[in-house]
Enzyme design. Structure first.
Site, short mmCIF file in Angstrom:
data_model
loop_
_atom_site.label_atom_id
_atom_site.label_comp_id
_atom_site.label_asym_id
_atom_site.label_seq_id
_atom_site.Cartn_x
_atom_site.Cartn_y
_atom_site.Cartn_z
N ASP A 9 0.86 -1.17 0.00
CA ASP A 9 0.00 0.00 0.00
C ASP A 9 0.90 1.24 0.00
OD1 ASP A 9 -1.77 2.04 0.50
OD2 ASP A 9 -2.40 1.29 2.47
N GLY A 31 -9.56 4.27 -6.58
CA GLY A 31 -8.24 3.65 -6.68
C GLY A 31 -7.24 4.21 -5.68
N ASP A 33 -5.86 7.07 -5.60
CA ASP A 33 -6.23 8.45 -5.26
C ASP A 33 -7.10 8.47 -4.00
OD1 ASP A 33 -6.53 11.17 -5.52
OD2 ASP A 33 -7.80 11.09 -7.30
N THR A 125 -2.84 2.47 -14.95
CA THR A 125 -3.15 1.05 -15.24
C THR A 125 -4.40 0.54 -14.53
OG1 THR A 125 -1.81 0.19 -13.42
CG2 THR A 125 -0.70 0.51 -15.53
P1 ADP Z 1 -5.54 5.43 -12.81
O1 ADP Z 1 -6.83 6.22 -12.76
O2 ADP Z 1 -4.33 6.28 -13.12
O3 ADP Z 1 -5.64 4.22 -13.66
P2 ADP Z 1 -5.91 3.83 -10.36
O4 ADP Z 1 -5.84 4.33 -8.97
O5 ADP Z 1 -7.23 3.36 -10.84
O6 ADP Z 1 -5.29 5.00 -11.28
O7 ADP Z 1 -4.87 2.65 -10.53
C1 ADP Z 1 -3.49 2.80 -10.63
C2 ADP Z 1 -2.83 1.60 -9.98
O8 ADP Z 1 -2.74 1.80 -8.57
C3 ADP Z 1 -3.56 0.28 -10.18
O9 ADP Z 1 -2.64 -0.70 -10.61
C4 ADP Z 1 -4.12 -0.03 -8.80
O10 ADP Z 1 -4.17 -1.43 -8.56
C5 ADP Z 1 -3.06 0.60 -7.91
N1 ADP Z 1 -3.46 0.90 -6.53
C6 ADP Z 1 -4.68 1.08 -6.00
N2 ADP Z 1 -4.60 1.35 -4.68
C7 ADP Z 1 -3.27 1.35 -4.36
C8 ADP Z 1 -2.52 1.55 -3.16
N3 ADP Z 1 -3.12 1.82 -2.00
N4 ADP Z 1 -1.16 1.47 -3.23
C9 ADP Z 1 -0.53 1.21 -4.39
N5 ADP Z 1 -1.17 1.03 -5.56
C10 ADP Z 1 -2.54 1.08 -5.54
#
Ligand code: ADP
Length: 175
Positions: A9, A31, A33, A125
């Protein structure tokens, strides 16, 4: 080269700056964000509001990066960048270039802040649908080029799942 790959995370990373795969509103979303805003608390949203008011009234353009506090997280800063939405760039090559911009401008912002460590999620992604194999190559090459010029920077890539980490490692093998 100081590039580390992890599963976990990103909000829990003890680095100078973590990068947020934000959207152009810069006001939070799903996600990674959503996870960042939840973990950091309302200070981040407040700082984003101020950035929208002063610097980007129309929203943060794709490929740009801006920094805020990291609030309650262990990192000092969050660097918010907006990755391209796959299929909405005009061409696949233009999507690649916008993803390069997102990584490069985030790294540049980390330098400007005086950071010597920065953690990235796999920008674009998730909800933005960029093919993860292709995104892996773009991300890896961009970071590698940057590290040649700035070997003092430590870059950590944080994947949320073992599967996404495996895809990344397989895609960059031999690159
Ligand atoms: P985008 O809108 O740029 O595609 P997302 O948040 O939907 O952004 O996804 C970007 C990546 O971050 C995905 O591979 C998702 O699995 C990953 N992700 C989601 N939550 C976390 C987290 N807490 N820490 C690290 N990576 C994360």
């Amino acid at each position: 080269m100081a590039m580390d790959i992890k599963t976990g995370d990103i909000t829990q990373e003890h680095v100078c700056a973590i990068v947020n795969a934000a959207n152009s509103s810069c006001m939070g979303g799903g996600g990674v964000d959503g996870a960042i805003h939840r973990a950091g608390g309302p200070e981040i949203l407040e700082a984003c509001r101020e950035i929208r008011r002063s610097l980007y009234p129309e929203g943060l353009p794709t490929g740009r990066a801006v920094a805020t506090t990291a609030g309650k997280m262990p990192a000092k800063y969050v660097i918010h960048t907006v990755g391209p939405i796959w299929g909405r760039c005009g061409s696949e090559e233009r999507c690649d270039r916008l993803l390069v911009d997102a990584y490069r401008n985030s790294l540049q912002e980390a330098l400007r802040l005086g950071c010597d460590s920065v953690a990235f999620p796999a920008i674009s992604t998730g909800i933005y649908g960029f093919p993860p194999e292709r995104a892996a190559k773009v991300a890896y090459q961009t970071i590698r080029d940057f590290l040649k010029r700035h070997p003092e920077m430590e870059v950590v890539f944080v994947f949320h799942t073992e599967e996404s980490r495996r895809i990344f490692e397989e895609s960059i093998a031999g690159a």
